[in-house]
Motif scaffolding. Sequence first.
Motif, PDB file in Angstrom:
ATOM      1  N   VAL A   1       0.871  -1.174   0.000  1.00 13.80           N
ATOM      2  CA  VAL A   1       0.000   0.000   0.000  1.00 13.80           C
ATOM      3  C   VAL A   1       0.908   1.224   0.000  1.00 13.80           C
ATOM      4  CG1 VAL A   1      -1.770   1.293   1.238  1.00 13.80           C
ATOM      5  CG2 VAL A   1      -1.793  -1.219   1.286  1.00 13.80           C
ATOM      6  N   THR A   2       0.678   2.144  -0.930  1.00 10.30           N
ATOM      7  CA  THR A   2       1.491   3.356  -1.025  1.00 10.30           C
ATOM      8  C   THR A   2       0.767   4.505  -0.344  1.00 10.30           C
ATOM      9  OG1 THR A   2       2.326   2.599  -3.165  1.00 10.30           O
ATOM     10  CG2 THR A   2       2.705   4.896  -2.600  1.00 10.30           C
ATOM     11  N   VAL A   3       1.524   5.263   0.460  1.00  7.49           N
ATOM     12  CA  VAL A   3       0.921   6.366   1.208  1.00  7.49           C
ATOM     13  C   VAL A   3       1.783   7.611   1.091  1.00  7.49           C
ATOM     14  CG1 VAL A   3      -0.241   4.886   2.881  1.00  7.49           C
ATOM     15  CG2 VAL A   3       2.081   5.677   3.349  1.00  7.49           C
ATOM     16  N   THR A   4       1.161   8.740   1.331  1.00 11.08           N
ATOM     17  CA  THR A   4       1.875  10.003   1.410  1.00 11.08           C
ATOM     18  C   THR A   4       1.242  10.830   2.521  1.00 11.08           C
ATOM     19  OG1 THR A   4       2.691  11.900   0.146  1.00 11.08           O
ATOM     20  CG2 THR A   4       0.425  11.196  -0.278  1.00 11.08           C
ATOM     21  N   GLY A   5       2.021  11.726   3.073  1.00 10.54           N
ATOM     22  CA  GLY A   5       1.529  12.570   4.158  1.00 10.54           C
ATOM     23  C   GLY A   5       2.676  13.313   4.792  1.00 10.54           C
ATOM     24  N   ASP A   6       2.417  13.953   5.927  1.00 10.85           N
ATOM     25  CA  ASP A   6       3.492  14.692   6.580  1.00 10.85           C
ATOM     26  C   ASP A   6       4.137  13.843   7.673  1.00 10.85           C
ATOM     27  OD1 ASP A   6       1.749  14.840   8.799  1.00 10.85           O
ATOM     28  OD2 ASP A   6       1.017  16.825   8.200  1.00 10.85           O
ATOM     29  N   ALA A   7       5.242  14.357   8.221  1.00  8.66           N
ATOM     30  CA  ALA A   7       5.999  13.617   9.226  1.00  8.66           C
ATOM     31  C   ALA A   7       5.174  13.361  10.485  1.00  8.66           C
ATOM     32  CB  ALA A   7       7.282  14.375   9.581  1.00  8.66           C
ATOM     33  N   ALA A   8       4.267  14.269  10.793  1.00 14.16           N
ATOM     34  CA  ALA A   8       3.425  14.080  11.980  1.00 14.16           C
ATOM     35  C   ALA A   8       2.526  12.865  11.803  1.00 14.16           C
ATOM     36  CB  ALA A   8       2.591  15.335  12.228  1.00 14.16           C
ATOM     37  N   ALA A   9       1.951  12.705  10.622  1.00 11.15           N
ATOM     38  CA  ALA A   9       1.098  11.545  10.359  1.00 11.15           C
ATOM     39  C   ALA A   9       1.925  10.262  10.335  1.00 11.15           C
ATOM     40  CB  ALA A   9       0.358  11.732   9.037  1.00 11.15           C
ATOM     41  N   ALA A  10       3.139  10.348   9.794  1.00  9.39           N
ATOM     42  CA  ALA A  10       4.010   9.174   9.776  1.00  9.39           C
ATOM     43  C   ALA A  10       4.349   8.740  11.197  1.00  9.39           C
ATOM     44  CB  ALA A  10       5.283   9.486   8.995  1.00  9.39           C
ATOM     45  N   LYS A  11       4.586   9.705  12.085  1.00  9.48           N
ATOM     46  CA  LYS A  11       4.873   9.380  13.486  1.00  9.48           C
ATOM     47  C   LYS A  11       3.690   8.660  14.117  1.00  9.48           C
ATOM     48  CE  LYS A  11       5.734  11.494  18.003  1.00  9.48           C
ATOM     49  NZ  LYS A  11       5.933  12.762  18.751  1.00  9.48           N
TER      50      LYS A  11
END
Length: 655
Positions: A138-148
């Motif tokens: 599954v490919t995702v994108t977002g900001d570092a806050a969401a990744a955390k």
Amino acid sequence: MRTSRSRARAGLSLTAALPLVAGALTLGVPAAHADSGPHDRHALVGTKPQWATDQADRGTTAASNNVTARVYLAGQDAKGLADYARSVSDPKSASYGKYLTPKQVKERFGTTKAQIAQVTAWLKSSGLEVTGSNDHYVTVTGDAAAAKKAFGTELHNYDKDGKTYHAPAKTASVPANLGNAVLTVVGLNNAPRLAHRNDTLPGPGAGFRNAGPFSTYYGSKVNTDLPSAYGGKAPYAIKGYTGKQLRAVYGAKNYTGKNVTIAITDAFASPTIAKDAAEYAKRNGDKAYRKGQLSQVLPSDWSHTAPNECDASGWYGEETLDVEAAHAVAPDADIVYVGGKSCMDDDLIDSLHKVVDNRLADIVSNSWGDVEANESPDVAAAYDQLFQQGAVEGIGFYFSSGDDGDNVAKHGAKTVDSPANSPWVTTVGGTSLAVGKGNTYLWETGWGTHKAPLSKDSQNWDSFPGTFTGGAGGGTSTIYDQPFYQRNVVPDALSKINGTAKPMRVVPDIAAVADSTTGFLVGQTQTFSDGTVKYDEYRIGGTSLAAPVIAGVQALAQQARGGAPIGFANPGIYDRFGTSAYHDVTDHPLGQGQGIANVRVDFVNGVDAKGGTVTSLRSFGGDSSLSAGVGYDNVTGVGTPADNYVTSYIPRSRH
């Protein structure tokens, strides 16, 4: 794309434990070097790269920084997949050769719709945007806050090679209830990782020609006026070996690879490959391609940024070499070229998935990679899962071992290449090859070349034997344990050379001609300095040559065994160790202490004599700190195919 590293036509590397360790232990896996994480989370071991140290830490990545990642899926039974991949590949197993179809693999080991839905829902709930999914990731994108929030770790900025990249501050993790569904996540660190070709190739954008004089076979032409070396006059380099010569010395006999398919993966695609391959076969005595014998499977588009990063046009020559060498050795085998949209890991993995998901081939030749130190186990896990799926289907993967010996001269430290270090692939090392009159096998040394220029007064070879210019990659992994098939074959002096208590994976597994001075003649459309674009031929080498040569030989062997796929070949390759199936290659085939060299003349401008020529002596059998000796060695593995190699695959009842 930065969700994983890019490839530069040969290698890969890892630095900690892989998530799918359970079923892979007997084939060797990395040792864990990561924290286990909280009890309500499942750690994705190896997702924090080794270069992300406290000393290199430059603080928390801004919460708004963009992150693009792939969440690779573990499937229904990761341990069962690894276990079956071993048993179906081991000639001593009752399951040997009982391959599954892609549909059966998916039903038995693949990801379920429920797992995809569960992982997708979790990622969205963390604030990440799902931009795509399939049965593998599954490919995702977002900001570092969401990744955390999703992966349970802050991203920090780290210094690496004079630049700053972000990476997880600790091992990434997923909710415990997703532990069986998620294999790993790739892309939380954005350090560039380029795949390199395993050879020195002139890009087709600039024409290249070899200068003469040439030998037509090894030793056929000698200039007695040049200085002596090793007690005698050295012959001129051959113009370039052709299929007839390679087939003769590697035991092809009457086998042609009929009803076998070889896949070749590289980045991008040559726009003139069909025309060039046909012209080369016509000029050099190879069998003409029948309709549909050479085909291409290409992505719908190419990476917009990668062509400059990857030297896109340079990969055209790689594809040309791979196709023409494979066809020269196995003239009746089908060849399918599967191009990656760039030289990045994710794009090359996608190409390999096309081969496996659609079972496009029996044999896959790959002449690209990077050094082990540049890889991280998250990417390695994705590769290994793919190789296991291929093994279960009866597909064998062959990777060139690299062109810089132990890599000290180029990278400053001893390291092997990867994915060539994976215990699930067959790693192909290189030799310098002498083919004599009548296409007779004279000798091979381990490939390790030193260059000494002719002195200005033409009386000596300056700084004889000269500087190291290249050699077959090899050595001992610091990551993978010794696989079962290397036991009792690879000596402890090599498998424990890094000071480990337990034996580790050593590469290569097998070898073939690679030295560009005793290399292969290829034909390619090129652009010359006068502006003309035309077909021309030149000699080339590298383990990028050795890999498709061995792929071709394996196609002959598969035909000899009645067409049944060989699959993951290493157990069978090591079972033949010490038999007449191999040339046991050493660095001194003419006797200990007896050096060997030839004379090479090159155009200064790489095209014609207008800029003059340079003459040098190329000495063989000196591969950095690696050496080819009696028995298994870390330059040529178990050796090169001998006259009995192909026929050793004939079922015993037919001998």
